[in-house]
Design a protein around this motif. Structure first.
Motif, PDB file in Angstrom:
ATOM      1  N   PRO A 122     -22.264  80.121 -48.128  1.00  0.00           N
ATOM      2  CA  PRO A 122     -21.160  80.800 -47.429  1.00  0.00           C
ATOM      3  C   PRO A 122     -19.954  79.910 -47.165  1.00  0.00           C
ATOM      4  CG  PRO A 122     -23.264  81.447 -46.481  1.00  0.00           C
ATOM      5  CD  PRO A 122     -23.558  80.348 -47.460  1.00  0.00           C
ATOM      6  N   VAL A 123     -20.192  78.608 -46.933  1.00  0.00           N
ATOM      7  CA  VAL A 123     -19.067  77.686 -46.711  1.00  0.00           C
ATOM      8  C   VAL A 123     -18.232  77.563 -47.989  1.00  0.00           C
ATOM      9  CG1 VAL A 123     -18.437  75.310 -46.149  1.00  0.00           C
ATOM     10  CG2 VAL A 123     -20.328  76.422 -44.935  1.00  0.00           C
ATOM     11  N   ASP A 124     -18.906  77.470 -49.133  1.00  0.00           N
ATOM     12  CA  ASP A 124     -18.176  77.395 -50.399  1.00  0.00           C
ATOM     13  C   ASP A 124     -17.297  78.614 -50.608  1.00  0.00           C
ATOM     14  OD1 ASP A 124     -19.385  74.956 -51.066  1.00  0.00           O
ATOM     15  OD2 ASP A 124     -21.054  75.944 -52.090  1.00  0.00           O
ATOM     16  N   LEU A 125     -17.800  79.781 -50.231  1.00  0.00           N
ATOM     17  CA  LEU A 125     -17.085  81.021 -50.507  1.00  0.00           C
ATOM     18  C   LEU A 125     -15.833  81.202 -49.647  1.00  0.00           C
ATOM     19  CD1 LEU A 125     -20.055  83.482 -51.058  1.00  0.00           C
ATOM     20  CD2 LEU A 125     -18.511  82.544 -52.775  1.00  0.00           C
ATOM     21  N   ARG A 126     -15.713  80.392 -48.597  1.00  0.00           N
ATOM     22  CA  ARG A 126     -14.484  80.469 -47.804  1.00  0.00           C
ATOM     23  C   ARG A 126     -13.261  80.128 -48.643  1.00  0.00           C
ATOM     24  NH1 ARG A 126     -16.514  77.069 -42.491  1.00  0.00           N
ATOM     25  NH2 ARG A 126     -18.117  78.568 -41.792  1.00  0.00           N
ATOM     26  N   ALA A 127     -13.450  79.195 -49.589  1.00  0.00           N
ATOM     27  CA  ALA A 127     -12.333  78.781 -50.444  1.00  0.00           C
ATOM     28  C   ALA A 127     -11.913  79.889 -51.395  1.00  0.00           C
ATOM     29  CB  ALA A 127     -12.720  77.531 -51.237  1.00  0.00           C
ATOM     30  N   CYS A 128     -12.765  80.896 -51.547  1.00  0.00           N
ATOM     31  CA  CYS A 128     -12.480  81.956 -52.514  1.00  0.00           C
ATOM     32  C   CYS A 128     -11.898  83.207 -51.857  1.00  0.00           C
ATOM     33  CB  CYS A 128     -13.760  82.313 -53.273  1.00  0.00           C
ATOM     34  SG  CYS A 128     -14.477  80.920 -54.180  1.00  0.00           S
ATOM     35  N   ARG A 129     -11.493  83.081 -50.607  1.00  0.00           N
ATOM     36  CA  ARG A 129     -10.898  84.231 -49.937  1.00  0.00           C
ATOM     37  C   ARG A 129      -9.443  84.432 -50.365  1.00  0.00           C
ATOM     38  NH1 ARG A 129     -13.048  82.956 -43.786  1.00  0.00           N
ATOM     39  NH2 ARG A 129     -15.263  83.451 -44.144  1.00  0.00           N
ATOM     40  N   CYS A 130      -8.782  83.330 -50.753  1.00  0.00           N
ATOM     41  CA  CYS A 130      -7.366  83.447 -51.100  1.00  0.00           C
ATOM     42  C   CYS A 130      -7.018  82.859 -52.462  1.00  0.00           C
ATOM     43  CB  CYS A 130      -6.501  82.790 -50.028  1.00  0.00           C
ATOM     44  SG  CYS A 130      -6.898  81.051 -49.740  1.00  0.00           S
ATOM     45  N   PHE A 131      -7.907  82.113 -53.089  1.00  0.00           N
ATOM     46  CA  PHE A 131      -7.685  81.542 -54.421  1.00  0.00           C
ATOM     47  C   PHE A 131      -6.327  80.825 -54.519  1.00  0.00           C
ATOM     48  CE2 PHE A 131     -11.375  83.804 -55.777  1.00  0.00           C
ATOM     49  CZ  PHE A 131     -11.802  83.162 -56.931  1.00  0.00           C
ATOM     50  N   GLN A 132      -6.215  79.731 -53.781  1.00  0.00           N
ATOM     51  CA  GLN A 132      -4.968  78.973 -53.772  1.00  0.00           C
ATOM     52  C   GLN A 132      -4.727  78.233 -55.087  1.00  0.00           C
ATOM     53  OE1 GLN A 132      -5.156  76.402 -50.349  1.00  0.00           O
ATOM     54  NE2 GLN A 132      -4.652  78.052 -48.913  1.00  0.00           N
ATOM     55  N   THR A 133      -5.805  77.784 -55.754  1.00  0.00           N
ATOM     56  CA  THR A 133      -5.636  76.961 -56.955  1.00  0.00           C
ATOM     57  C   THR A 133      -5.505  77.813 -58.212  1.00  0.00           C
ATOM     58  OG1 THR A 133      -7.028  75.271 -55.887  1.00  0.00           O
ATOM     59  CG2 THR A 133      -6.551  74.992 -58.241  1.00  0.00           C
ATOM     60  N   PHE A 134      -6.369  78.812 -58.337  1.00  0.00           N
ATOM     61  CA  PHE A 134      -6.367  79.637 -59.553  1.00  0.00           C
ATOM     62  C   PHE A 134      -6.220  81.120 -59.187  1.00  0.00           C
ATOM     63  CE2 PHE A 134      -9.127  75.930 -60.648  1.00  0.00           C
ATOM     64  CZ  PHE A 134      -8.287  75.369 -61.609  1.00  0.00           C
ATOM     65  N   PRO A 135      -5.001  81.544 -58.836  1.00  0.00           N
ATOM     66  CA  PRO A 135      -4.808  82.952 -58.456  1.00  0.00           C
ATOM     67  C   PRO A 135      -5.149  83.889 -59.606  1.00  0.00           C
ATOM     68  CG  PRO A 135      -2.695  81.831 -58.773  1.00  0.00           C
ATOM     69  CD  PRO A 135      -3.747  80.775 -58.794  1.00  0.00           C
ATOM     70  N   PRO A 136      -5.735  85.025 -59.298  1.00  0.00           N
ATOM     71  CA  PRO A 136      -6.238  85.922 -60.352  1.00  0.00           C
ATOM     72  C   PRO A 136      -5.183  86.843 -60.962  1.00  0.00           C
ATOM     73  CG  PRO A 136      -6.812  86.794 -58.216  1.00  0.00           C
ATOM     74  CD  PRO A 136      -6.121  85.477 -57.954  1.00  0.00           C
ATOM     75  N   GLU A 137      -3.945  86.782 -60.480  1.00  0.00           N
ATOM     76  CA  GLU A 137      -2.946  87.751 -60.939  1.00  0.00           C
ATOM     77  C   GLU A 137      -2.661  87.662 -62.431  1.00  0.00           C
ATOM     78  OE1 GLU A 137      -2.571  85.890 -58.250  1.00  0.00           O
ATOM     79  OE2 GLU A 137      -2.758  87.432 -56.685  1.00  0.00           O
ATOM     80  N   GLN A 138      -2.697  86.446 -62.972  1.00  0.00           N
ATOM     81  CA  GLN A 138      -2.346  86.259 -64.383  1.00  0.00           C
ATOM     82  C   GLN A 138      -3.577  85.839 -65.189  1.00  0.00           C
ATOM     83  OE1 GLN A 138       0.949  83.521 -64.464  1.00  0.00           O
ATOM     84  NE2 GLN A 138       2.416  85.095 -63.867  1.00  0.00           N
ATOM     85  N   ARG A 139      -4.486  86.766 -65.303  1.00  0.00           N
ATOM     86  CA  ARG A 139      -5.689  86.486 -66.092  1.00  0.00           C
ATOM     87  C   ARG A 139      -5.419  86.786 -67.568  1.00  0.00           C
ATOM     88  NH1 ARG A 139      -9.998  89.883 -62.706  1.00  0.00           N
ATOM     89  NH2 ARG A 139      -8.074  90.841 -61.903  1.00  0.00           N
ATOM     90  N   VAL A 140      -6.007  85.955 -68.408  1.00  0.00           N
ATOM     91  CA  VAL A 140      -5.854  86.131 -69.853  1.00  0.00           C
ATOM     92  C   VAL A 140      -7.236  86.103 -70.501  1.00  0.00           C
ATOM     93  CG1 VAL A 140      -3.540  85.140 -69.933  1.00  0.00           C
ATOM     94  CG2 VAL A 140      -5.527  83.642 -70.198  1.00  0.00           C
ATOM     95  N   MET A 141      -7.337  86.751 -71.622  1.00  0.00           N
ATOM     96  CA  MET A 141      -8.600  86.743 -72.360  1.00  0.00           C
ATOM     97  C   MET A 141      -8.750  85.427 -73.110  1.00  0.00           C
ATOM     98  SD  MET A 141     -11.390  88.250 -73.545  1.00  0.00           S
ATOM     99  CE  MET A 141     -11.373  90.048 -73.676  1.00  0.00           C
ATOM    100  N   THR A 142      -9.912  84.829 -73.021  1.00  0.00           N
ATOM    101  CA  THR A 142     -10.187  83.596 -73.758  1.00  0.00           C
ATOM    102  C   THR A 142     -11.662  83.571 -74.137  1.00  0.00           C
ATOM    103  OG1 THR A 142      -9.920  81.175 -73.731  1.00  0.00           O
ATOM    104  CG2 THR A 142     -10.772  82.211 -71.732  1.00  0.00           C
ATOM    105  N   THR A 143     -12.018  82.677 -75.037  1.00  0.00           N
ATOM    106  CA  THR A 143     -13.424  82.486 -75.421  1.00  0.00           C
ATOM    107  C   THR A 143     -13.925  81.193 -74.798  1.00  0.00           C
ATOM    108  OG1 THR A 143     -13.087  83.627 -77.526  1.00  0.00           O
ATOM    109  CG2 THR A 143     -15.032  82.229 -77.340  1.00  0.00           C
ATOM    110  N   VAL A 144     -15.007  81.276 -74.074  1.00  0.00           N
ATOM    111  CA  VAL A 144     -15.582  80.118 -73.385  1.00  0.00           C
ATOM    112  C   VAL A 144     -16.922  79.774 -74.023  1.00  0.00           C
ATOM    113  CG1 VAL A 144     -16.420  79.208 -71.185  1.00  0.00           C
ATOM    114  CG2 VAL A 144     -14.445  80.755 -71.230  1.00  0.00           C
ATOM    115  N   THR A 145     -17.131  78.484 -74.244  1.00  0.00           N
ATOM    116  CA  THR A 145     -18.405  78.009 -74.791  1.00  0.00           C
ATOM    117  C   THR A 145     -19.312  77.563 -73.652  1.00  0.00           C
ATOM    118  OG1 THR A 145     -17.359  77.288 -76.847  1.00  0.00           O
ATOM    119  CG2 THR A 145     -19.516  76.346 -76.323  1.00  0.00           C
TER     120      THR A 145
END
Length: 343
Positions: free
Chosen positions: A237-260
């Motif tokens: 739960p402490v880790d997830l606090r950082a994911c309430r606002c996504f300061q580093t990697f905001p989700p607004e500009q998501r792009v499709m990519t291939t991940v290995t």
């Protein structure tokens, strides 16, 4: 939180040590350090393409201590991916094949796990009480110091197992007598057969919708996918606090990519049931959407990267990054260039 899991135990660790098979004398430290450098250069192309579950393979010089001679070695926590451990077994065997002056020991928290693999073929006298310092890779082959040899004048008659120095002496002078029986060697070699081609077979490539910043990071350091998956997989739960606002990697500009991924990392992400915080800005299409899987996978991976960044100490923009310096680093860099590592 649903799907949370207890952190992996540090017990999932393999230890490896490479000794000079013959007495190295006063120049032993320099010899071992040169070997460590040459090993990294020789196997750099193989290691660079590998994605480690928890920790990478690495060698460092270890000075003599007690009855243990100076050596080069390290330990790697492999977590849930036992294939990392067997890849290291393959590496150790190949190192002793290409550097015949070295003899290697490898074990984990289960002890002599190579002997466990070949349990059906072991001699009756060999047991956990007397197997210490008996199992070595030398010149690319598996060796077991026989019980009869440890009763000679070279060894203390009261000792159940030889010292490392005694074992190394026998390996360098009577290696044929110490060679493990063919069924034992076959059982171990069967477990590491298929490398290095097996590395590519362990990968799984998947489409993900990710913030552009993460795409840029993975382009430079594909192996960071492992750390991000682990951060998400072992979140609290402490880790997830950082994911309430996504300061580093905001989700607004998501792009499709291939991940290995490795198959193990991919499975860890897929098996997790997770709903993002509504404050995070992360929204997913309905499950019937043809790209739902790519959106969901990317969402989980992005959470992992955001958690990673939240744990990093803040660095001042004008601070200077430490760059390796010195003759050893320059020699190592030149060796890579000479072998066309950077292509």
């Amino acid at each position: 939180m649903e799907g949370l899991r207890r952190p992996a135990s540090a017990e999932d660790t393999v230890c490896y040590r490479l000794f000079a098979a013959a007495a190295a004398g006063s120049g032993g430290e320099a010899l071992l350090r040169r070997c460590a450098e040459a090993i990294v250069v020789r196997f750099a192309p193989l290691l660079a393409s590998y994605i480690w579950q928890r920790q990478p393979f690495g060698l460092r010089y270890v000075p003599p201590r007690g009855e243990t001679p100076a050596h080069i070695g390290g330990s790697t926590q492999f977590g849930d991916n036992v294939e990392d451990e067997w890849f290291i077994v393959y590496l150790i065997r190949e190192i002793t094949r290409e550097f015949p002056g070295l003899a290697a020991r490898i074990d984990d928290n289960d002890g002599e796990f190579l002997l466990i693999e070949a349990a059906d073929f072991l001699p009756k006298w060999l047991n956990p009480e007397n197997s210490d310092n008996r199992v070595f890779f030398y010149k690319g082959e598996l060796h077991i110091i026989p019980l009869s040899e440890t009763g000679e004048e070279e060894c203390d008659l009261s000792a159940a197992s030889p010292t490392v120095s005694q074992a190394l002496t026998l390996l360098s002078t009577q290696s044929e007598e110490c060679l493990a029986a063919e069924p034992i060697r076959a059982a171990v070699y069967r477990r590491i057969s298929g490398y290095p081609e097996k590395i590519q077979a362990s990968f799984h490539r998947a489409h993900c919708y990710l913030p552009a910043g993460i795409v840029a990071v993975l382009k430079q350091r594909p192996s960071l996918v492992a750390a991000a998956v682990q951060a998400f997989y072992l979140r609290d739960p402490v880790d997830l606090r950082a994911c309430r606002c996504f300061q580093t990697f905001p989700p607004e500009q998501r792009v499709m990519t291939t991940v290995t991924f490795t198959k193990c990392l991919y499975a860890q992400l897929m098996q997790q049931k997770f709903v993002p915080d509504r404050r995070s800005g992360y929204t997913l299409p309905p499950p019937s959407h043809p790209q739902y899987k790519a959106y969901e996978l990317g969402m989980k991976l992005a959470h992992g990267f955001e958690i990673l960044c939240s744990k990093c100490s803040k660095v001042s923009p004008d601070s200077k990054t430490d760059v390796p310096r010195g003759p050893l680093w320059e020699r190592f860099l030149n060796s890579l260039k000479e072998k066309n590592y950077f292509k």
